[in-house]
Design a protein around this motif. Structure first.
Motif, PDB file in Angstrom:
ATOM      1  N   THR A 207       0.950  -1.450  -0.786  1.00  0.00           N
ATOM      2  CA  THR A 207      -0.343   0.181  -0.478  1.00  0.00           C
ATOM      3  C   THR A 207       1.283   1.142   0.384  1.00  0.00           C
ATOM      4  OG1 THR A 207      -1.936  -1.338   1.337  1.00  0.00           O
ATOM      5  CG2 THR A 207      -2.180   1.659   1.540  1.00  0.00           C
ATOM      6  N   MET A 208       1.944   0.878   0.474  1.00  0.00           N
ATOM      7  CA  MET A 208       2.871   2.263   0.508  1.00  0.00           C
ATOM      8  C   MET A 208       3.815   2.655  -0.133  1.00  0.00           C
ATOM      9  SD  MET A 208       3.948   1.645   4.701  1.00  0.00           S
ATOM     10  CE  MET A 208       4.712   3.317   4.403  1.00  0.00           C
ATOM     11  N   ALA A 209       3.569   1.932  -1.027  1.00  0.00           N
ATOM     12  CA  ALA A 209       5.006   1.752  -2.460  1.00  0.00           C
ATOM     13  C   ALA A 209       5.405   2.954  -3.380  1.00  0.00           C
ATOM     14  CB  ALA A 209       4.514   0.054  -3.332  1.00  0.00           C
ATOM     15  N   LEU A 210       3.380   3.241  -4.215  1.00  0.00           N
ATOM     16  CA  LEU A 210       3.618   4.631  -4.679  1.00  0.00           C
ATOM     17  C   LEU A 210       4.239   5.777  -3.561  1.00  0.00           C
ATOM     18  CD1 LEU A 210       1.071   4.467  -6.910  1.00  0.00           C
ATOM     19  CD2 LEU A 210       2.893   3.501  -6.860  1.00  0.00           C
ATOM     20  N   PRO A 211       3.641   6.517  -2.413  1.00  0.00           N
ATOM     21  CA  PRO A 211       4.444   7.254  -1.956  1.00  0.00           C
ATOM     22  C   PRO A 211       6.159   6.588  -1.665  1.00  0.00           C
ATOM     23  CG  PRO A 211       3.122   5.675  -0.174  1.00  0.00           C
ATOM     24  CD  PRO A 211       2.885   5.617  -1.977  1.00  0.00           C
ATOM     25  N   CYS A 212       6.150   5.986  -1.137  1.00  0.00           N
ATOM     26  CA  CYS A 212       7.432   6.209  -0.817  1.00  0.00           C
ATOM     27  C   CYS A 212       8.826   5.931  -2.050  1.00  0.00           C
ATOM     28  CB  CYS A 212       7.733   4.162  -0.106  1.00  0.00           C
ATOM     29  SG  CYS A 212       9.161   4.265   0.208  1.00  0.00           S
ATOM     30  N   ALA A 213       8.009   5.359  -3.617  1.00  0.00           N
ATOM     31  CA  ALA A 213       8.807   5.720  -4.350  1.00  0.00           C
ATOM     32  C   ALA A 213       9.119   7.263  -4.945  1.00  0.00           C
ATOM     33  CB  ALA A 213       8.475   5.223  -5.804  1.00  0.00           C
ATOM     34  N   THR A 214       7.699   7.658  -4.332  1.00  0.00           N
ATOM     35  CA  THR A 214       7.384   9.244  -4.978  1.00  0.00           C
ATOM     36  C   THR A 214       8.520  10.373  -3.715  1.00  0.00           C
ATOM     37  OG1 THR A 214       5.457   9.083  -5.127  1.00  0.00           O
ATOM     38  CG2 THR A 214       6.660  11.002  -4.601  1.00  0.00           C
ATOM     39  N   LEU A 215       8.500   9.188  -2.440  1.00  0.00           N
ATOM     40  CA  LEU A 215      10.048  10.168  -1.780  1.00  0.00           C
ATOM     41  C   LEU A 215      11.589   9.542  -2.268  1.00  0.00           C
ATOM     42  CD1 LEU A 215       8.438   9.759   1.299  1.00  0.00           C
ATOM     43  CD2 LEU A 215       8.512  12.056   0.470  1.00  0.00           C
ATOM     44  N   VAL A 216      11.271   8.673  -2.296  1.00  0.00           N
ATOM     45  CA  VAL A 216      12.991   8.284  -3.106  1.00  0.00           C
ATOM     46  C   VAL A 216      13.526   8.661  -4.299  1.00  0.00           C
ATOM     47  CG1 VAL A 216      13.755   6.489  -4.422  1.00  0.00           C
ATOM     48  CG2 VAL A 216      12.270   6.316  -1.982  1.00  0.00           C
ATOM     49  N   MET A 217      12.410   8.996  -5.265  1.00  0.00           N
ATOM     50  CA  MET A 217      12.766   9.905  -6.513  1.00  0.00           C
ATOM     51  C   MET A 217      13.095  11.435  -5.991  1.00  0.00           C
ATOM     52  SD  MET A 217       9.996   9.028  -8.933  1.00  0.00           S
ATOM     53  CE  MET A 217      10.946   9.848 -10.166  1.00  0.00           C
ATOM     54  N   ALA A 218      12.409  11.393  -5.039  1.00  0.00           N
ATOM     55  CA  ALA A 218      12.786  13.468  -4.541  1.00  0.00           C
ATOM     56  C   ALA A 218      13.648  14.012  -3.608  1.00  0.00           C
ATOM     57  CB  ALA A 218      11.507  13.322  -3.492  1.00  0.00           C
ATOM     58  N   VAL A 219      14.549  12.739  -2.827  1.00  0.00           N
ATOM     59  CA  VAL A 219      16.151  12.722  -2.352  1.00  0.00           C
ATOM     60  C   VAL A 219      17.123  11.690  -3.187  1.00  0.00           C
ATOM     61  CG1 VAL A 219      14.293  13.071   0.018  1.00  0.00           C
ATOM     62  CG2 VAL A 219      15.216  11.058  -0.919  1.00  0.00           C
ATOM     63  N   LEU A 220      16.724  11.096  -4.111  1.00  0.00           N
ATOM     64  CA  LEU A 220      17.506  10.347  -4.203  1.00  0.00           C
ATOM     65  C   LEU A 220      18.376  10.822  -5.208  1.00  0.00           C
ATOM     66  CD1 LEU A 220      18.940   7.110  -4.856  1.00  0.00           C
ATOM     67  CD2 LEU A 220      17.787   6.765  -7.048  1.00  0.00           C
ATOM     68  N   GLY A 221      18.314  11.942  -6.414  1.00  0.00           N
ATOM     69  CA  GLY A 221      19.460  12.179  -6.979  1.00  0.00           C
ATOM     70  C   GLY A 221      19.490  13.428  -6.248  1.00  0.00           C
ATOM     71  N   HIS A 222      19.441  14.571  -5.756  1.00  0.00           N
ATOM     72  CA  HIS A 222      20.648  15.288  -4.324  1.00  0.00           C
ATOM     73  C   HIS A 222      21.310  14.275  -3.592  1.00  0.00           C
ATOM     74  CE1 HIS A 222      21.746  18.714  -2.571  1.00  0.00           C
ATOM     75  NE2 HIS A 222      21.987  17.954  -1.438  1.00  0.00           N
ATOM     76  N   MET A 223      20.996  13.201  -3.643  1.00  0.00           N
ATOM     77  CA  MET A 223      22.358  12.367  -2.266  1.00  0.00           C
ATOM     78  C   MET A 223      22.819  11.745  -3.094  1.00  0.00           C
ATOM     79  SD  MET A 223      20.220  10.297   0.842  1.00  0.00           S
ATOM     80  CE  MET A 223      19.217   9.801  -0.202  1.00  0.00           C
TER      81      MET A 223
END
Length: 342
Positions: A207-223
């Protein structure tokens, strides 16, 4: 006399490392204590700003509760019952004293204790942030290492282009894209992330897969980009050149020498992005109707429930400041040079 001085010399030299170690430990403790005290002072200032910010909002709470047709006497009675007739500073001190004892006040909209509804939502927000961090942090570090390992090659350029593009997209846009394609068209995950206590662990993750993927994409590039920059900065150091002259493989130089030396900047950017995961989750929770602290605060903003807004703002500020203090302490531990006063 000379023999005594000569015999005393080695003893002092033998005690020197122990004294240096003891002084270093005291200095590290002082640094940690200073960071914690500064964080507490900053948190106190943040609570004051949050309280004053809610007081200058347009409109009247009593009128919002009773409606526009309420008589002035009824409005004044509600203000007296809620304590709104008291001075603002007195109300702030009362609210702060209650918050320090775990009493966050009572909601205007439903009359229930705020802590009863806030802490379960906070647990949901922290679980979503932890799930996103568990995916984003190792992925960003691995991609950063790969990018440095294949510097200026096709793979490095592809990683940089993709991460730069992801950084440029706002979270709500990424969320709606995932809902459109991953949920509506292909049915890979549900579009609304409504979780409850009766769910199993696997159902909750799905159930949390899509919001988790959104957050991952939000911070992955910067890190990833900051990890790459930190590693490239270390790769210019003389000890890396020495390792290269010895004929060590590039992956071993990165893993054994460059990565430990770049831990300070990497820890800093990772911790700051973790703080963003917790505090910046509001938009993602609203998009996916996730029952977290951000959604809880937005719901009560519409109801003009000032005590709930104050409590949510204070909790967000506390988590952000705590993670920043944790980043300072982690950087101090990772860099021995910061443990000594100059």
């Amino acid at each position: 006399m000379s023999d005594q001085l000569y015999s005393a010399g080695p003893t002092e030299l033998e005690l020197a490392p122990e004294r240096v170690s003891r002084l270093a430990g005291m200095t590290l403790g002082d640094i940690v204590l200073r960071r914690v005290m500064f964080g507490l002072i900053l948190l106190l200032a943040a609570t004051l700003v949050i309280f004053l910010g809610t007081q200058v909002l347009p409109g009247d709470v009593a009128t919002a509760i009773l409606g526009q047709q309420a008589t002035p006497e009824a409005v004044q009675n509600i203000r007296n019952a809620l304590g709104l007739d008291q001075p603002a500073m007195l109300r702030y001190l009362q609210w702060l004293g209650g918050a320090l004892t775990g009493d966050l006040g009572t909601s205007y909209s439903n009359g229930q204790r705020i802590a009863d509804g806030l802490f379960p939502r906070l647990a949901n927000t922290l679980s979503l942030a932890a799930m996103a961090a568990a995916v984003a942090v190792p992925t960003a570090i691995i991609l950063g290492v790969i990018s440095v390992l294949y510097r200026d090659r096709l793979l490095d350029k592809a990683i940089n282009i993709v991460t730069l593009g992801v950084i440029s997209l706002p979270e709500f846009f990424v969320g709606y894209l995932l809902i459109t394609y991953a949920s509506v068209q292909y049915g890979l995950a549900p579009s609304s992330a409504v979780v409850h206590d009766g769910m199993s662990f696997g159902e909750r993750l799905w159930t949390m897969a899509l919001p988790c993927a959104t957050l991952v994409m939000a911070v992955l590039g910067h890190m990833m980009r900051m990890t790459r920059a930190a590693l490239l900065n270390v790769m210019e150091a003389p000890f890396i050149e020495t390792a290269q002259l010895k004929g060590l493989p590039a992956w071993r130089i990165l893993y054994r020498h460059a990565l430990p030396a770049a831990l300070g900047p990497i820890i800093s950017v990772v911790t700051l992005n973790l703080a963003y995961l917790v505090v910046g989750v509001v938009v993602v929770e609203v998009v996916f109707v996730y029952p977290g602290l951000g959604q809880y605060m937005v719901d009560h903003v519409a109801k003009r429930d000032i005590p709930v807004i104050q409590a949510c703002g204070a909790v967000f500020a506390a988590m952000y400041i705590f993670l920043n203090v944790l980043a300072d302490i982690a950087i101090t531990l990772a860099n021995p040079r910061l443990r000594y006063r100059r």
